[in-house]
Design a protein around this motif. Structure first.
Motif, short mmCIF file in Angstrom:
data_model
loop_
_atom_site.label_atom_id
_atom_site.label_comp_id
_atom_site.label_asym_id
_atom_site.label_seq_id
_atom_site.Cartn_x
_atom_site.Cartn_y
_atom_site.Cartn_z
N ALA A 160 -8.16 -26.08 5.19
CA ALA A 160 -7.03 -26.82 4.60
C ALA A 160 -5.71 -26.38 5.21
N GLU A 206 -5.26 -27.76 8.74
CA GLU A 206 -5.02 -29.20 8.79
C GLU A 206 -3.72 -29.64 8.14
N HIS A 207 -2.99 -28.71 7.52
CA HIS A 207 -1.78 -29.07 6.78
C HIS A 207 -0.54 -28.84 7.66
N VAL A 244 -2.17 -25.24 -0.57
CA VAL A 244 -3.49 -25.88 -0.50
C VAL A 244 -4.34 -25.63 -1.75
#
Length: 195
Positions: A89, A92-93, A158
């Motif tokens: 997470a 990908e953030h 996240v």
């Protein structure tokens, strides 16, 4: 001045973080920094001094459980299946880039109490033995007395919240080790040699 390997390892990790941050800042590299705190999971060995697999393995074999120093040093252990989704997470953030995130367990425990809990959970007959740092690492070894993560940044970005308890971590590692031991062929008896 004597170089202490314990701190050269930490310094090398800090340099890695500085490079990642510099490449994000200067070249826009989509890099986030993740600091793992004693991540544990199945199939992990104690090869590199990982305390949970070492103590669990000793408890399962019925040999002395070795705790270095006085055992009052404390850690927080995290489970791999709690940590890996958070790493993904974060990776990908877009708001994670250029930031550093701690990922670790939320239950602090001294190493001596960890050994006692492992012994109790696994109903082991092993004795717990304190081994001076000098005997394990040589003279001049320095240990971090307390290592506890502040997970708030990862929680905020996240939703990281470790959910696997210390007892479950111990039991999962033990189940993995017991399975591996059951699948390993028994050791060949040693051949007698003539004098």
């Amino acid at each position: 001045m004597k170089v202490k390997s314990r701190w050269t390892y930490a310094a090398a990790k800090g340099i890695d973080e500085a490079f990642a941050h510099a490449y994000w800042q200067e070249f826009g590299l989509e890099a986030a920094i993740v600091r793992l705190f004693n991540t544990v999971g199945p199939r992990q060995t104690g090869r590199y001094g990982m305390v949970v697999p070492n103590l669990v393995g000793q408890a399962l074999r019925g040999v002395p459980m070795t705790v270095f120093g006085d055992g009052t040093q404390s850690r927080c252990f995290s489970y791999v299946s709690d940590v890996v989704p958070a790493i993904i997470a974060i990776a990908e953030h877009p708001d994670a880039y250029g930031q550093a995130f701690n990922l670790g367990g939320s239950q602090e425990v001294s190493i001596l109490n960890l050994a006692k809990r492992i012994k109790q959970l696994l109903a082991s007959e092993s004795e717990i033995v304190l081994v001076p740092y000098e005997a394990a690492y040589g003279t001049g070894f320095e240990d971090m007395r307390r290592r506890v993560p502040d997970n708030s940044r990862a929680a905020s970005l996240v939703g990281f919240k470790p959910s696997t308890t210390l007892d479950d971590i111990i039991l999962n590692v033990a189940a993995s080790m017991e399975s591996a031991m059951a699948q390993s062929p028994p050791a060949e008896p040693a051949m007698a040699t003539e004098a």
